[in-house]
Every structure is written in structure tokens, then in C-alpha cells.
Write a protein that holds these residues in place. Structure first.
Motif, PDB file in Angstrom:
ATOM      1  N   TYR B  33      -3.813  59.859  19.612  1.00  0.00           N
ATOM      2  CA  TYR B  33      -3.806  59.077  20.848  1.00  0.00           C
ATOM      3  C   TYR B  33      -4.506  59.845  21.964  1.00  0.00           C
ATOM      4  N   GLY B  97       2.245  59.221  11.765  1.00  0.00           N
ATOM      5  CA  GLY B  97       1.789  57.838  11.675  1.00  0.00           C
ATOM      6  C   GLY B  97       2.538  57.007  10.668  1.00  0.00           C
ATOM      7  N   GLU B 107       7.698  61.696  15.349  1.00  0.00           N
ATOM      8  CA  GLU B 107       7.493  62.090  16.734  1.00  0.00           C
ATOM      9  C   GLU B 107       6.022  62.306  17.041  1.00  0.00           C
ATOM     10  N   ALA B 108       5.630  61.982  18.264  1.00  0.00           N
ATOM     11  CA  ALA B 108       4.284  62.279  18.747  1.00  0.00           C
ATOM     12  C   ALA B 108       4.309  63.646  19.424  1.00  0.00           C
ATOM     13  N   PHE B 110       2.185  66.407  21.762  1.00  0.00           N
ATOM     14  CA  PHE B 110       1.146  66.375  22.783  1.00  0.00           C
ATOM     15  C   PHE B 110       0.463  67.723  22.944  1.00  0.00           C
TER      16      PHE B 110
END
Lengths: 116, 119
Positions: B33, B97, B107-108, B110
Motif C-alpha cells: 500500500y 495479503g 497485520e499491515a 508500515f
């Protein structure tokens, strides 16, 4: 469209005390995820805690816990025994199904300052 | 394991110039993202990739922003020409994903972001 609202732009708390950050959201979905992310001055977003909407039990992670009120669409974060390292921006976020798209919708954030 | 890497950390350009940001996700993460975080606001999703395909680019200003993820790994985000209102932090994130074996959405993670100032 889903929206996330954080009505407290800034909060402050003394070290070792407890503070609660507020978050409300709007959705017509029945199943979804809610998150609290911490963003220190380094800018890196760090996941603090996650709540699955179909679970009635409030999530807890050490000093962090949530008060999830599904009917009221409220998701507050309680930080107990606040530490200086908790000073950061805190963002509430929402994820709607289908979860394989993993799209996070963030609120505007609350700046938390912990004082010694 | 190594986290999400982004470069540069800071960039200052004049309006109408072009700029590019680079992101290297966590190894094995299929979803990548790009978020734009304007000062005082929460991050806003610009584009989402699943491997090297675009899943969502509905909020990407396509007249000036472009992004690619060749070979489904690294990604670049480009702005050409830049406007003053593009001043923001650009965050890259990645996730597996898919659901993990416990059935939980993954979890994403960052990166530290790139702070862009357009003058």
C-alpha cells in the motif's frame, strides 16, 4: 461510506496515570476489524491493538485495552500506567470486508503527551 | 525480520518538478500500500497492490501520480508535476495479503515514510 472520527485532537496525562482516547465510526457492515495505531515522531505506524467486531470480549494487550461498544459504534483505547514512551499520535482505524483487500480507513488522530 | 524500507526519508522540491519514492516491502508480503498523510490528518490510501496487480487506486490523482510494482516486490510512487498541496508524508505498508492459519486477517506493517515538501 465508512468514516472514523476522533474528536480529541490532543490529550495529556501524567506518567503512571490512566488515559482514554475516544473513537467513533460509521458503517453498515456487521463484520469488520478495528485497530489502534501509534505513530511516534519517527513516523512509523505501529499496531497497538486490534478488535474483531464479531467478538464481544474487549481486546487487551498489556497496558492497552479497548472498550468496544458495537451498537454505539464506539471504540475507545485505555492506556494504563502511562509511560513517557507512550507519547505519540494515536490513530483509530477501520477495516471492512472483504478482508483480503486489507484496506484501512484512518481517523484524524489524537496527539498524546505523557508528562513526567 | 527486516521491516518495510522506504527512501528517501526527506525530499524538498519546487512545484512543477517531479519526484519518486521507493518502497521495499517485507519479504513474502503479497500486498503493498501507498498512503498519503497530510499534516494534521490520518493516512489516506492512494493505491493498493496485490502482487503486481492493482487492487484499489480509486483515490490516486492519476493525472499526476503514478505507481508501479514490477515483479510483485519493490514499488515506486511518482508525482509529476508536483503541486504545493502534495506536501505530505508518504507511507508504504505491506501485509501477507491473506488470512493466517488462525483465520485472522494479517497485520499491515508500515515503513517510516518519506516527508515531501513542495515549495
Amino acid at each position: 461510506a465508512q468514516t472514523v472520527t476522533q474528536s480529541q485532537p490532543e490529550m495529556s496525562v501524567q506518567e503512571a496515570e490512566t488515559v482514554t482516547l475516544s473513537c467513533t465510526y460509521d458503517t453498515s457492515e456487521n463484520n469488520y476489524y478495528l485497530f489502534w495505531y501509534k505513530q511516534p515522531p519517527s513516523r512509523q505506524m505501529i499496531l497497538v491493538i486490534r478488535q474483531e467486531a464479531y467478538k464481544q470480549q474487549n481486546a487487551t494487550e498489556n497496558r492497552f485495552s479497548v472498550n468496544f461498544q458495537k451498537a454505539a459504534k464506539s471504540f475507545s483505547l485505555k492506556i494504563s500506567d502511562s509511560q513517557l514512551g507512550d507519547t505519540a499520535m494515536y490513530f483509530c482505524a477501520f477495516m471492512k470486508p472483504p478482508f483480503n483487500t486489507d484496506k484501512l480507513i484512518f481517523g484524524t488522530g489524537t496527539r498524546l503527551q505523557v508528562f513526567p | 525480520e527486516a521491516g518495510v524500507a522506504q527512501s528517501p526519508r526527506y525530499k524538498i522540491i519546487e512545484k512543477r518538478q517531479s519526484v519518486a519514492f521507493w518502497c521495499n516491502p517485507i519479504s513474502g508480503h503479497a500486498t503493498l500500500y501507498w498512503y498519503q498523510q497530510i499534516l494534521g490528518q490520518g493516512p489516506k490510501l492512494l493505491i493498493q497492490f496485490q502482487n503486481n496487480g492493482v487492487v484499489d487506486d480509486s483515490q490516486l490523482p492519476k493525472d499526476r501520480f503514478s505507481a508501479e510494482r514490477l515483479k510483485g516486490v519493490d514499488s515506486t510512487l511518482k508525482i509529476q508535476p508536483a503541486k504545493l498541496e502534495d506536501s505530505a508524508v508518504y507511507l508504504c505498508a505491506s501485509s501477507l495479503g491473506r488470512q493466517n492459519r488462525l483465520g485472522k486477517n494479517t497485520e499491515a506493517f508500515f515503513g517510516q515514510g518519506t516527508r515531501l515538501t513542495v515549495v
